[in-house]
Design a protein around this motif. Structure first.
Motif, short mmCIF file in Angstrom:
data_model
loop_
_atom_site.label_atom_id
_atom_site.label_comp_id
_atom_site.label_asym_id
_atom_site.label_seq_id
_atom_site.Cartn_x
_atom_site.Cartn_y
_atom_site.Cartn_z
N LEU A 13 0.83 -1.20 0.00
CA LEU A 13 0.00 0.00 0.00
C LEU A 13 0.86 1.25 0.00
CD1 LEU A 13 -1.91 -2.27 1.53
CD2 LEU A 13 -3.34 -0.26 1.87
N VAL A 14 0.31 2.32 -0.60
CA VAL A 14 0.98 3.62 -0.61
C VAL A 14 0.50 4.49 0.56
CG1 VAL A 14 1.32 5.76 -1.93
CG2 VAL A 14 1.33 3.55 -3.11
N SER A 15 -0.81 4.43 0.82
CA SER A 15 -1.39 5.28 1.86
C SER A 15 -2.32 4.43 2.74
CB SER A 15 -2.17 6.43 1.23
OG SER A 15 -2.77 7.24 2.22
N ILE A 16 -2.10 4.48 4.06
CA ILE A 16 -2.92 3.73 5.02
C ILE A 16 -3.45 4.71 6.05
CG2 ILE A 16 -2.97 1.85 6.70
CD1 ILE A 16 -0.49 0.68 5.31
N ASN A 17 -4.78 4.81 6.15
CA ASN A 17 -5.41 5.69 7.12
C ASN A 17 -6.35 4.86 8.00
OD1 ASN A 17 -4.84 8.74 6.46
ND2 ASN A 17 -5.07 7.70 4.50
N LEU A 18 -5.96 4.68 9.25
CA LEU A 18 -6.76 3.90 10.21
C LEU A 18 -7.12 4.74 11.43
CD1 LEU A 18 -4.59 0.63 10.25
CD2 LEU A 18 -6.49 1.16 8.73
N TYR A 19 -6.89 6.03 11.39
CA TYR A 19 -7.00 6.85 12.58
C TYR A 19 -8.43 6.94 13.12
CZ TYR A 19 -8.30 10.59 9.26
OH TYR A 19 -8.91 11.34 8.28
N ASN A 34 2.42 7.11 3.28
CA ASN A 34 1.62 7.75 4.33
C ASN A 34 1.07 6.68 5.27
OD1 ASN A 34 1.87 10.24 2.92
ND2 ASN A 34 0.19 9.61 1.60
N LEU A 35 1.41 6.80 6.54
CA LEU A 35 0.87 5.91 7.57
C LEU A 35 0.27 6.79 8.66
CD1 LEU A 35 0.45 3.12 8.81
CD2 LEU A 35 2.74 3.30 9.82
N VAL A 36 -1.07 6.80 8.74
CA VAL A 36 -1.77 7.69 9.67
C VAL A 36 -2.70 6.82 10.51
CG1 VAL A 36 -3.19 9.74 9.90
CG2 VAL A 36 -1.67 9.51 7.93
N ILE A 37 -2.33 6.59 11.77
CA ILE A 37 -3.09 5.66 12.61
C ILE A 37 -3.33 6.25 13.99
CG2 ILE A 37 -2.23 3.63 11.38
CD1 ILE A 37 -0.25 3.20 13.67
N TYR A 38 -3.36 7.57 14.11
CA TYR A 38 -3.49 8.20 15.43
C TYR A 38 -4.86 7.89 16.06
CZ TYR A 38 -5.99 12.04 13.01
OH TYR A 38 -6.86 12.79 12.26
N ASP A 39 -4.93 8.08 17.39
CA ASP A 39 -6.16 7.85 18.16
C ASP A 39 -6.68 6.43 18.00
OD1 ASP A 39 -6.25 10.33 19.39
OD2 ASP A 39 -7.36 11.25 17.77
N ASN A 40 -5.82 5.45 18.32
CA ASN A 40 -6.20 4.05 18.45
C ASN A 40 -5.60 3.52 19.74
OD1 ASN A 40 -7.74 2.78 16.03
ND2 ASN A 40 -6.27 4.15 15.04
N LYS A 41 -5.45 2.20 19.83
CA LYS A 41 -4.85 1.59 21.02
C LYS A 41 -3.73 0.64 20.63
CE LYS A 41 -9.31 1.79 23.43
NZ LYS A 41 -10.42 1.01 24.02
N PHE A 42 -3.04 0.97 19.55
CA PHE A 42 -1.93 0.14 19.13
C PHE A 42 -0.85 0.15 20.21
CE2 PHE A 42 -3.61 1.16 14.82
CZ PHE A 42 -3.85 -0.15 14.40
N SER A 43 -0.20 -1.00 20.39
CA SER A 43 0.82 -1.14 21.44
C SER A 43 2.07 -1.76 20.84
CB SER A 43 0.28 -2.00 22.58
OG SER A 43 -0.15 -3.27 22.09
N GLY A 44 3.07 -1.93 21.70
CA GLY A 44 4.32 -2.49 21.22
C GLY A 44 5.18 -1.43 20.54
N GLN A 45 6.12 -1.88 19.75
CA GLN A 45 7.06 -0.96 19.11
C GLN A 45 6.68 -0.73 17.66
OE1 GLN A 45 11.07 -2.35 19.62
NE2 GLN A 45 11.05 -2.07 21.83
N LEU A 46 7.15 0.41 17.13
CA LEU A 46 7.04 0.62 15.69
C LEU A 46 7.99 -0.35 14.99
CD1 LEU A 46 6.96 4.51 15.30
CD2 LEU A 46 5.13 2.92 14.75
N PRO A 47 7.62 -0.86 13.81
CA PRO A 47 8.53 -1.77 13.09
C PRO A 47 9.91 -1.15 12.93
CG PRO A 47 6.38 -1.73 12.03
CD PRO A 47 6.35 -0.67 13.10
N ALA A 48 10.93 -1.92 13.26
CA ALA A 48 12.31 -1.40 13.28
C ALA A 48 12.75 -0.89 11.91
CB ALA A 48 13.26 -2.48 13.77
N ASN A 49 12.23 -1.49 10.83
CA ASN A 49 12.66 -1.11 9.48
C ASN A 49 11.72 -0.12 8.81
OD1 ASN A 49 15.06 -2.69 9.19
ND2 ASN A 49 13.76 -4.52 9.10
N LEU A 50 10.81 0.46 9.57
CA LEU A 50 9.86 1.39 8.99
C LEU A 50 10.61 2.56 8.35
CD1 LEU A 50 6.78 1.76 8.70
CD2 LEU A 50 6.84 3.17 10.76
N GLY A 51 10.36 2.80 7.08
CA GLY A 51 11.02 3.87 6.35
C GLY A 51 12.32 3.45 5.67
N ARG A 52 12.78 2.27 6.00
CA ARG A 52 14.07 1.84 5.43
C ARG A 52 13.95 1.50 3.95
NH1 ARG A 52 18.06 -2.50 8.41
NH2 ARG A 52 19.93 -2.07 7.15
N ASN A 53 12.79 1.01 3.56
CA ASN A 53 12.63 0.49 2.20
C ASN A 53 11.67 1.30 1.34
OD1 ASN A 53 14.23 -2.03 2.60
ND2 ASN A 53 12.64 -2.41 4.14
#
Length: 989
Positions: free
Chosen positions: A317-323, A343-362
């Motif tokens: 995906l190019v753009s993900i909006n789950l906010y 674009n990754l826009v997921i604000y105002d949820n209850k996601f937990s854990g860490q952001l993927p370590a390679n986010l933005g790398r590829n």
């Protein structure tokens, strides 16, 4: 046949006659189409002269504007008269041409209703486009004879009522477009009978709440299903999964409930799914992982719960909006392998854990917004590896550790919000100086160390928030080099030392919050330069010395907190001039009498803790000592009265001498000797001669239809603009002068030019304004320096102008309609702040008339900016201003003037951009002077163009309100990717 018959002279004559008969019959047949078109021409109003080429002397109409013929038979097959400003009724006679297949009359001003009798003549058509006209009433009934119709566009009009049953009987219809109307019946199930449909577009209608037809899956050829903002209720039908050819699914802005059906995984060709702003619940279906073609997915602002399926996260995906949902659990680590994610826009949820370590790398990550979740751990180091990241928002989580060093090299960043996380350590020096950052929020963390002097490199910074940390040291003087800085919040830290003196030179500064630090020394008297200051909080520090009276001249200041310091001396009387909604000087060492403006029980809590303050009546403050005995008071009063009389006599003598000298001035000898009257609207020290002496061609800075404008430097050093109005015949105090004085004299708004005072007598009218250093937007934008006006400044100017107009339309009573909104009437200060100016045509509009408008005696305004309906109804309301403002928005993006020969014959900037939008070439209309615009800027420009096209809709009711226009522009400025959902009169009105 008998050859002797052929040789007979009589029979030769008979054959010749027959040949001539056939020849002239054929010629008459060919000309019949032209005769019909000439009759059509007579029924339509053509203000742009489109029909000039329609010449009755021609043999055929094939070379006429908008006419296409069969190349062999020369019979008319298509009429295309889109975007030509035509008006009149639906020209049914065009369909008398038996060979006509395509009739396109979109984007005009055709009106009234369309009857079944009118439309029945067009049964041979393959293509009918009547979109974006001003038709009203019910949709026309179509007869069964419309067997060949493939394309029907009736969008963007004022059609109301139900969709007729005959719309379910087109056997070959491929495209049905009814969006942006006032249809208020239910969405009929018979539309699913149109099994050849490729596009069904019925969004932005106020339908009676109804479900999407259960058998929608019958439309297996459908590629575009657009039913946004249409009062859909109920569940998404399971049959939706049968639409294997669907590329775009947009059901946003409705009241859909239930879960997203698992069958959605059957949309093998879909590239975009828009389900945002509904009431959907349940989980994200695992079957979403089957959608390998999907690029844009938006289910934001729903009630979805559960986890993010890893199968779906594997898609490119190019753009993900789950906010704004209730999604929980970890963000799948596999998301970091996505090579296309922007674009990754997921604000105002209850996601937990860490952001993927390679986010933005590829991938070329541009926007990341994960605010207000339960995320934790260290921040990924590769978010800006490709140096494309423009928006980084992670506020309100549990991220810890230090800010990665790699972020300090992310020169693409524009908006950074990292606050409200337990991040520790020092901020790298180079991070402070990121060159493109506009908004930097590092608040409420565990950061320490100084603010680096490298912050001077962040030349675009307008908002800085470092409050609630452990920062220490002095505020660096390099902060003063940030001329765009408007808001600084450094409260609750350990900063110390005096305020940098240069800080008072920052004329754009609006909010300064330094509460809860260790600042010391005095407040510089030069604070009078803070002309934009709205909020000043210096409380809970160690400031000393007196409170500068100059603070009382900051006319926008409404929040002043100087409590818990060591200020001495009295409270300046000048502070009583401020429009304060919050005031506090408690717990200092102030003394003397409380000024009358604060001598009220409502301010008592703001005064306590100053043991030497006194008041005649305000308890428990001590009572002020009264002056000497009554006899002494009488003596003093008598002396003051005598002095006042003497002073008045002196002033009167000087005034008479001065008046004689004024009337003997060479430049004013032709004017009457009647005395000048002055009406002040703001506190300003000036004299008549200072103004009158400036009326000289050497000082001329502008000239318009209502008068000439001169630059005047007053003796006090202030520069003002002096407008001398042209007076012709009876155009006197009852004309533009009265409109401007009555309007501007009562208005106080930062985005409306200040009328300082007016001078007038019988034969001369003069208005004095604040001086705007950068002149008008029109002169700057279309002049030699237009290329220096970058996109960010243009967008800021658009927001400022919209602020001023929104105030006029919504906050004034009665409302004010400007009637001449244009680039030349937007003035720019030294910081490019925008002011709406020139109210010579303004009209007051009572609230009850806002929808209907007031009728004018003639059309007023500027060519290219006038709303189309104004020309033929002579009615003006706020929608007229909105059209003009839309034209100005187009100017800001395109850099073109409203009327430009490069647009082609009979086209203005509105039609030019509309054509580009229809052909998918909006990128081509951007100002060529923009060098290498970023993806964010391109997105902002596209959003502004979409908004501008709505503002310039030919249907006034389709235009948004100015308050909504302002809100959208602010969203474009700060949340452009959230705004890029498409616009309509229904979702932004």
């Amino acid at each position: 046949m008998d050859r002797h018959w052929l040789l007979s002279p009589f029979n030769h004559f008979h054959l010749l006659f027959l040949f001539l008969y056939l020849f002239f019959s054929l010629a008459t047949s060919l000309n019949r189409d032209g005769q019909i078109l000439l009759r059509l021409r007579a029924c339509l109003s053509d203000p742009n002269g489109v029909f000039a080429s329609w010449d009755g002397a021609n043999d055929t109409p094939c070379n006429w504007t908008g006419i296409s013929c069969n190349p062999i038979t020369s019979a008319v097959e298509a009429i295309n008269l889109d975007n030509l400003n035509l008006s009149g009724d639906f020209p049914a006679m065009a369909c008398q041409i038996p060979t006509l297949k395509n009739l396109s009359l979109g984007d005009n001003n055709l009106g009234n209703g369309i009857s079944q009798r009118d439309i029945s003549l067009c049964f041979r058509l393959h293509y009918l486009n009547l979109g974006y006209n001003i038709f009203s009433g019910p949709l026309p009934e179509f007869l069964p004879e419309f067997a060949e119709l493939r394309w029907l566009n009736l969008s963007g009009c004022n059609f109301s009522g139900d969709i007729p049953a005959s719309f379910g009987q087109f056997p070959r219809l491929q495209n049905l477009t009814l969006g942006n109307n006032l249809l208020n019946g239910t969405i009929p199930p018979f539309l699913t009978n149109l099994t050849d449909l490729i596009a069904l577009e019925i969004g932005y209608n106020p339908f009676t709440p109804s479900p999407l037809p259960l058998e929608i899956g019958k439309l297996e050829k459908l590629q575009n299903l657009w039913v946004a903002t249409a009062n859909l209720i109920g569940k998404i039908p399971e049959s939706i999964g049968k639409l294997g050819s669907l590329a775009n699914l947009d059901l946003s802005g409705n009241m859909l409930t239930g879960s997203i059906p698992e069958s959605i995984g059957g949309l093998k060709s879909v590239t975009q799914i828009e389900l945002y702003d509904n009431q959907l619940s349940g989980f994200l279906p695992v079957s979403l992982g089957n959608l390998k073609s999907l690029k844009n997915f938006d289910v934001s602002f729903n009630n979805l719960s559960g986890k993010w399926p890893e199968e779906f996260a594997r898609n490119s995906l190019v753009s993900i909006n789950l906010y704004m949902n209730n999604l929980e659990g970890p963000i799948p680590e596999v998301l970091g392998l996505n090579t296309e994610l922007e674009n990754l826009v997921i604000y105002d949820n209850k996601f937990s854990g860490q952001l993927p370590a390679n986010l933005g790398r590829n991938s070329n990550l541009v926007m990341l917004d994960v605010a207000r979740n339960l995320l934790e751990g260290n921040l990924p180091p590769y978010l800006c590896r490709r140096n494309k990241l423009e928006i980084l928002t992670i506020t309100g989580n549990k991220f810890s550790g230090q800010l990665p060093e790699s972020y300090s090299h992310c020169t693409s960043l524009i908006r950074v919000r990292i606050g409200d996380n337990p991040i520790t350590g020092n901020i790298p020096s180079s991070f402070w100086g990121l060159p493109r950052v506009l908004f930097l929020d590092l608040s409420n963390m565990k950061l320490e160390g100084p603010i680096s002097s490298d912050i001077a490199k962040a030349r675009n910074l307008s908002h800085l928030n470092v409050s609630g940390n452990g920062f220490s040291g002095n505020l660096p003087e390099s902060l003063c080099l940030l001329r765009e800085l408007a808001k600084v919040d450094a409260g609750t830290n350990s900063f110390s030392g005096p305020l940098p003196y240069c800080l008072t030179q920052m004329r754009n500064l609006q909010r300064l919050n330094l509460t809860g630090n260790r600042f010391s020394g005095e407040i510089p008297a030069s604070v009078g330069s803070w002309v934009s200051m709205v909020m000043l909080d210096l409380s809970n520090n160690s400031f000393s010395g007196s409170i500068p009276p100059e603070l009382g001249y900051l006319l926008l200041l409404n929040y002043l907190d100087l409590s818990l310091n060591s200020f001495t001396g009295s409270i300046p009387e000048e502070l009583g001039n401020l429009p304060l909604r919050f005031f506090n000087v408690s717990y200092n060492n102030l003394s003397g009498k409380v000024p009358k403006a604060f001598d009220d029980t409502g301010f008592l809590h703001s005064l306590i803790g100053n043991s030497h303050l006194c008041s005649p009546d305000l308890k428990p403050l001590p009572t002020c000592k009264r002056p000497g005995n009554i006899k002494q008071l009488w003596y003093l009063t008598a002396i003051l009265v005598i002095l006042a009389i003497l002073a008045f006599s002196c002033v009167l003598c000087l005034y008479r001498k001065y008046r004689v000298r004024i009337h003997q001035r060479p430049g004013l000898q032709n004017h009457s000797s009647s005395p000048w009257r002055i009406i002040p609207f703001h506190r300003l020290s000036l004299k008549e001669d200072e103004i009158l002496s400036s009326i000289d061609e050497a000082n001329l800075i502008g000239s318009g239809g209502s008068g000439k404008v001169y630059k005047a430097r007053l003796k006090c050093g202030e520069i003002v603009a002096v407008k001398r109005l042209f007076l012709t015949g009876k155009q006197d105090f009852d004309g533009g002068f009265q409109a401007e004085v009555e309007t501007l004299g009562k208005i106080r708004h930062k985005n409306i030019v200040k009328l300082l005072c007016c001078l007038f007598k019988s034969d001369m009218k003069i208005l004095v304004y604040e001086y705007m250093e950068n002149g008008s937007l029109g002169a700057l934008l279309h002049g030699s320096k237009g290329g220096e006006l970058g996109w960010e400044k243009r967008l800021e100017i658009a927001v400022g102008s919209a602020c001023g107009l929104a105030y006029l339309h919504h906050d004034c009573e009665p409302a004010v309609v400007h009637r001449d909104v244009k680039a030349n009437n937007i003035l720019l200060g030294g910081d490019y702040s925008a002011r709406v100016a020139d109210f010579g045509l303004a009209k007051l509009l009572p609230r009850r008339s806002c929808g209907d408008g007031s009728e004018m005696s003639s059309v007023a305004g500027s060519y290219g900016y006038i709303a189309p309906e104004y020309g033929y109804t002579l009615k003006v309301n706020e929608k007229s201003d909105i059209y003009s403002f839309g034209v100005m928005l187009l100017e800001l993006v395109t850099g073109r003037q409203p009327i430009d020969s490069s647009f082609g014959e009979n086209r203005d900037v509105v039609k030019w951009v509309n054509d580009a939008a229809c052909s998918g070439a909006l990128d081509e209309v951007h100002d060529s002077r923009f060098t290498s615009p970023t993806p964010l800027q391109k997105m902002q420009m596209e959003n502004v163009l979409s908004l501008a096209l709505l503002c310039t809709s030919p249907v006034p009711n389709s235009r948004p309100s100015m308050r909504r226009v302002l809100q959208v522009l602010k969203d474009v400025q700060w949340h452009p990717f959230n705004t890029a959902k498409g616009f309509s009169s229904h979702n932004i009105s």
